[in-house]
Design a protein around this motif. Structure first.
Motif, PDB file in Angstrom:
ATOM      1  N   HIS A   1      44.949  36.366  37.656  1.00  0.00           N
ATOM      2  CA  HIS A   1      43.847  35.321  37.967  1.00  0.00           C
ATOM      3  C   HIS A   1      43.113  35.378  36.692  1.00  0.00           C
ATOM      4  CE1 HIS A   1      41.515  32.572  40.063  1.00  0.00           C
ATOM      5  NE2 HIS A   1      40.394  33.058  39.671  1.00  0.00           N
ATOM      6  N   ALA A   2      42.778  36.408  36.127  1.00  0.00           N
ATOM      7  CA  ALA A   2      42.122  36.528  35.042  1.00  0.00           C
ATOM      8  C   ALA A   2      42.530  35.671  33.850  1.00  0.00           C
ATOM      9  CB  ALA A   2      41.680  37.861  34.515  1.00  0.00           C
ATOM     10  N   VAL A   3      43.988  35.923  33.750  1.00  0.00           N
ATOM     11  CA  VAL A   3      44.794  35.275  32.732  1.00  0.00           C
ATOM     12  C   VAL A   3      44.795  33.672  32.843  1.00  0.00           C
ATOM     13  CG1 VAL A   3      47.062  35.098  31.400  1.00  0.00           C
ATOM     14  CG2 VAL A   3      46.323  37.199  32.132  1.00  0.00           C
ATOM     15  N   ALA A   4      44.904  33.401  34.167  1.00  0.00           N
ATOM     16  CA  ALA A   4      44.855  32.030  34.610  1.00  0.00           C
ATOM     17  C   ALA A   4      43.445  31.366  33.998  1.00  0.00           C
ATOM     18  CB  ALA A   4      45.228  31.783  36.093  1.00  0.00           C
ATOM     19  N   MET A   5      42.193  32.258  34.366  1.00  0.00           N
ATOM     20  CA  MET A   5      41.165  31.487  33.887  1.00  0.00           C
ATOM     21  C   MET A   5      41.046  31.456  32.486  1.00  0.00           C
ATOM     22  SD  MET A   5      38.389  33.256  36.408  1.00  0.00           S
ATOM     23  CE  MET A   5      37.250  31.871  36.593  1.00  0.00           C
ATOM     24  N   LEU A   6      41.367  32.406  31.371  1.00  0.00           N
ATOM     25  CA  LEU A   6      41.588  32.447  30.134  1.00  0.00           C
ATOM     26  C   LEU A   6      42.338  31.189  29.766  1.00  0.00           C
ATOM     27  CD1 LEU A   6      41.213  33.520  27.482  1.00  0.00           C
ATOM     28  CD2 LEU A   6      42.941  35.032  27.936  1.00  0.00           C
ATOM     29  N   LEU A   7      43.603  30.824  30.105  1.00  0.00           N
ATOM     30  CA  LEU A   7      44.423  29.918  29.840  1.00  0.00           C
ATOM     31  C   LEU A   7      43.730  28.652  30.185  1.00  0.00           C
ATOM     32  CD1 LEU A   7      47.937  31.402  30.918  1.00  0.00           C
ATOM     33  CD2 LEU A   7      47.026  30.882  28.406  1.00  0.00           C
TER      34      LEU A   7
ATOM     35  N   LEU B   1      34.510  35.091  27.245  1.00  0.00           N
ATOM     36  CA  LEU B   1      34.236  36.131  28.372  1.00  0.00           C
ATOM     37  C   LEU B   1      34.824  35.905  29.672  1.00  0.00           C
ATOM     38  CD1 LEU B   1      32.727  38.786  28.739  1.00  0.00           C
ATOM     39  CD2 LEU B   1      30.650  37.371  29.398  1.00  0.00           C
ATOM     40  N   ILE B   2      35.571  36.592  30.097  1.00  0.00           N
ATOM     41  CA  ILE B   2      36.087  36.611  31.542  1.00  0.00           C
ATOM     42  C   ILE B   2      35.661  37.864  32.548  1.00  0.00           C
ATOM     43  CG2 ILE B   2      38.038  36.468  32.972  1.00  0.00           C
ATOM     44  CD1 ILE B   2      37.751  34.073  30.853  1.00  0.00           C
ATOM     45  N   ASN B   3      35.198  37.451  33.669  1.00  0.00           N
ATOM     46  CA  ASN B   3      34.619  38.513  34.731  1.00  0.00           C
ATOM     47  C   ASN B   3      35.277  37.998  36.060  1.00  0.00           C
ATOM     48  OD1 ASN B   3      33.454  40.639  35.944  1.00  0.00           O
ATOM     49  ND2 ASN B   3      31.379  39.512  35.910  1.00  0.00           N
ATOM     50  N   THR B   4      36.259  39.162  36.443  1.00  0.00           N
ATOM     51  CA  THR B   4      37.008  38.994  37.689  1.00  0.00           C
ATOM     52  C   THR B   4      36.635  40.338  38.543  1.00  0.00           C
ATOM     53  OG1 THR B   4      38.779  40.033  36.666  1.00  0.00           O
ATOM     54  CG2 THR B   4      38.818  37.357  37.260  1.00  0.00           C
ATOM     55  N   SER B   5      35.455  41.125  38.260  1.00  0.00           N
ATOM     56  CA  SER B   5      35.177  42.239  38.784  1.00  0.00           C
ATOM     57  C   SER B   5      33.893  42.252  39.585  1.00  0.00           C
ATOM     58  CB  SER B   5      34.834  43.499  37.634  1.00  0.00           C
ATOM     59  OG  SER B   5      35.990  43.637  36.998  1.00  0.00           O
TER      60      SER B   5
ATOM     61  N   ILE C   1      34.225  33.065  35.277  1.00  0.00           N
ATOM     62  CA  ILE C   1      33.840  33.877  36.385  1.00  0.00           C
ATOM     63  C   ILE C   1      34.185  33.534  37.701  1.00  0.00           C
ATOM     64  CG2 ILE C   1      31.724  34.709  34.959  1.00  0.00           C
ATOM     65  CD1 ILE C   1      30.060  33.039  36.939  1.00  0.00           C
ATOM     66  N   ASP C   2      34.871  34.757  38.174  1.00  0.00           N
ATOM     67  CA  ASP C   2      35.203  34.643  39.810  1.00  0.00           C
ATOM     68  C   ASP C   2      34.271  35.427  40.567  1.00  0.00           C
ATOM     69  OD1 ASP C   2      37.318  33.905  41.834  1.00  0.00           O
ATOM     70  OD2 ASP C   2      37.684  36.203  41.724  1.00  0.00           O
ATOM     71  N   VAL C   3      33.208  35.744  40.171  1.00  0.00           N
ATOM     72  CA  VAL C   3      32.339  36.647  40.787  1.00  0.00           C
ATOM     73  C   VAL C   3      30.739  36.294  40.198  1.00  0.00           C
ATOM     74  CG1 VAL C   3      33.522  38.652  41.492  1.00  0.00           C
ATOM     75  CG2 VAL C   3      32.497  38.538  39.069  1.00  0.00           C
TER      76      VAL C   3
ATOM     77  N   GLN D   1      38.453  34.388  44.208  1.00  0.00           N
ATOM     78  CA  GLN D   1      39.783  34.123  44.623  1.00  0.00           C
ATOM     79  C   GLN D   1      40.522  34.907  44.054  1.00  0.00           C
ATOM     80  OE1 GLN D   1      39.959  29.770  43.565  1.00  0.00           O
ATOM     81  NE2 GLN D   1      42.315  30.546  43.305  1.00  0.00           N
ATOM     82  N   ALA D   2      40.268  35.766  43.166  1.00  0.00           N
ATOM     83  CA  ALA D   2      41.252  36.440  42.408  1.00  0.00           C
ATOM     84  C   ALA D   2      42.401  37.293  43.124  1.00  0.00           C
ATOM     85  CB  ALA D   2      40.647  37.307  41.274  1.00  0.00           C
ATOM     86  N   PHE D   3      41.840  37.882  44.182  1.00  0.00           N
ATOM     87  CA  PHE D   3      42.705  38.520  45.140  1.00  0.00           C
ATOM     88  C   PHE D   3      43.624  38.012  45.897  1.00  0.00           C
ATOM     89  CE2 PHE D   3      39.453  37.492  48.009  1.00  0.00           C
ATOM     90  CZ  PHE D   3      39.969  37.434  49.255  1.00  0.00           C
ATOM     91  N   PHE D   4      43.460  36.777  45.930  1.00  0.00           N
ATOM     92  CA  PHE D   4      43.727  35.991  47.225  1.00  0.00           C
ATOM     93  C   PHE D   4      45.307  35.404  46.899  1.00  0.00           C
ATOM     94  CE2 PHE D   4      43.629  31.748  49.813  1.00  0.00           C
ATOM     95  CZ  PHE D   4      43.233  32.511  51.003  1.00  0.00           C
TER      96      PHE D   4
END
Length: 333
Positions: A109-115, A230-234, A258-260, A297-300
Motif C-alpha cells: 500500500h505504501a508503494v501504491a501511494m508513492l506511485l 513523504l509516505i506514512n503508513t505507520s 498518509i494512510d494514518v 486501509q493499508a492492512f486491508f
C-alpha cells in the motif's frame, strides 16, 4: 469463552466468525470504540475484549475491565500505543497482539501511494472519464536510481525495502536494530539524520512511542531534500500535522501520502460523506493536489484479515487456558 469486539465492522464479523468455527468461542461485536464512555456497559461474564487501533485503553478503562473479570485484551493489530501496559500488569490482565499479520499488505500500500502521487494516476483516471486525454500536469519521475529512506526496518519496513530494491532504487535506512539480511541485499543503514538528508523519498515504517512522537517535525523536515516525497503508513502521531502543512505550502515537501492521521479516531472507519468535518487540518490536507489520504486501509487485504483473525483467536485461546505462545512478540503483558 466470551470475546467482546470493539470498533467492529462487517468485515471483522465475517473473518472472525469464519475462523471461530475452529474455536467455538462466544463472539459479540460492538461498533463503538472502547473507551471511558462505554466500558461500564461491559457485562461481567466477558472473558476477553478485542480492540483495534483507535480504541483507548487507559488506566481507568483497564481497571474497570479487571473489576468486571476481563482476563485478556487482544489487539487485532501490531501497534499498541493505545494501551496502558503498566496498568494491565498492575491489574493482572494479559495483553496480546498480531505483530506480523501481513507485512506485504502494508508495504504494498505504501508503494501504491508513492506511485499514485508520483505518476498521478488518480488524476489521469478522472480526466479520461471526462474525455480529457491531455498530459499537462501529469509528469512524474523515474523511481529507478532514486534514493529511498526507510524509517523502521521491521517486517513491514523490510518488505518495503525489498520492493523498492526491485525498482532499482538505492535504499538508506534507519532502525535501532540493524537488519543483517537487508544489509546483505544492499540496504545501507545510517543514522536517522543521515537517512533523511540523502533521501528523495522517505517512507515511515516504525511503531509510535513516547520517544518518537512527532518524529517528523519542522527540524527533521528542514533537514530533508527540497521537494522530498513523504509516505506514512505507520501511525499518525509520528508526523506533526501543523509542521507538514507548512512544509507542503513552502514546497519543502513535494508530495505527501498518509494512510494514518493524528486525529484519525474521530474520522477513520466512518462514513462521513453526509457530514461537515470539524477538523480543519484534514480538510486542508485533502484540498492539496499533492496530498493523498487513505483511511487506514493499508492492512486491508483478504490475506491480512485472515491472518489477523486466526492469530487473534489463537492468542486469546491460549492465554485464557494459561498456555504459552511460542512467538513471544505476540505477548505484551
Amino acid at each position: 469463552m466470551k470475546i467482546l469486539f470493539f470498533s467492529a465492522k462487517p468485515y471483522d464479523r465475517e473473518f472472525f466468525e469464519n475462523c471461530n468455527l475452529d474455536y467455538s468461542h462466544e463472539l459479540e461485536f460492538w461498533e463503538t470504540h472502547l473507551g471511558p464512555h462505554i466500558v461500564d456497559a461491559i457485562k461481567p461474564n466477558t472473558d476477553a475484549v478485542c480492540v483495534f487501533v483507535n480504541d483507548k485503553l487507559n488506566a481507568a478503562v483497564i481497571e474497570t475491565l479487571a473489576n468486571k473479570g476481563v482476563r485478556v485484551i487482544a489487539l487485532r493489530c501490531a501497534g499498541f500505543n493505545n494501551v496502558d501496559l503498566e496498568a494491565a500488569k498492575k491489574f493482572g490482565i494479559r495483553v496480546c497482539r498480531v505483530p506480523a499479520y501481513s507485512p506485504q499488505a502494508v508495504a504494498e500500500h505504501a508503494v501504491a501511494m508513492l506511485l499514485t502521487l508520483n505518476r498521478k494516476t488518480h488524476k489521469a483516471y478522472n480526466r479520461v472519464r471526462e474525455q480529457n486525454f491531455s498530459l499537462n500536469g501529469l509528469m512524474g519521475f523515474n523511481l529507478f536510481g532514486k534514493t529511498v529512506g526507510v524509517i523502521g526496518t521491521g517486517k513491514i519496513g523490510a518488505a518495503f525495502c525489498k520492493i523498492m530494491l526491485g525498482f532499482g532504487c538505492t535504499i538508506v535506512a534507519f532502525d535501532p536494530f540493524e537488519n543483517d539480511t537487508l544489509k546483505s541485499i544492499g540496504v545501507n543503514f545510517m543514522p536517522f539524520h543521515e537517512v533523511i538528508k540523502h533521501a528523495d523519498i522517505v517512507s515511515i515504517h516504525c511503531p509510535l512511542t513516547a520517544e518518537n512522537h512527532h518524529l517528523i517535525n519542522t527540524n527533521s523536515l528542514s533537514a530533508m531534500k527540497k521537494g522530498v516525497t513523504l509516505i506514512n503508513t505507520s501511525r499518525g502521531g509520528l508526523v506533526n500535522t501543523q509542521d507538514i502543512i507548512v512544509a507542503l505550502k513552502n514546497g519543502q515537501v513535494a508530495a505527501l501520502g498518509i494512510d494514518v492521521y493524528e486525529q484519525e479516531e474521530k474520522l477513520f472507519f466512518k462514513d462521513l460523506s453526509g457530514s461537515i468535518m470539524g477538523d480543519d487540518d484534514i480538510q486542508l490536507l485533502i484540498s492539496f493536489p499533492n496530498v493523498l489520504v487513505t483511511g487506514h486501509q493499508a492492512f486491508f487485504t483478504k490475506e491480512a484479515l485472515t491472518e489477523i483473525a486466526e492469530k487473534t483467536l489463537e492468542n486469546v485461546s491460549l492465554l485464557l487456558k494459561n498456555e504459552s505462545i511460542d512467538d513471544v512478540s505476540r505477548i505484551l503483558v
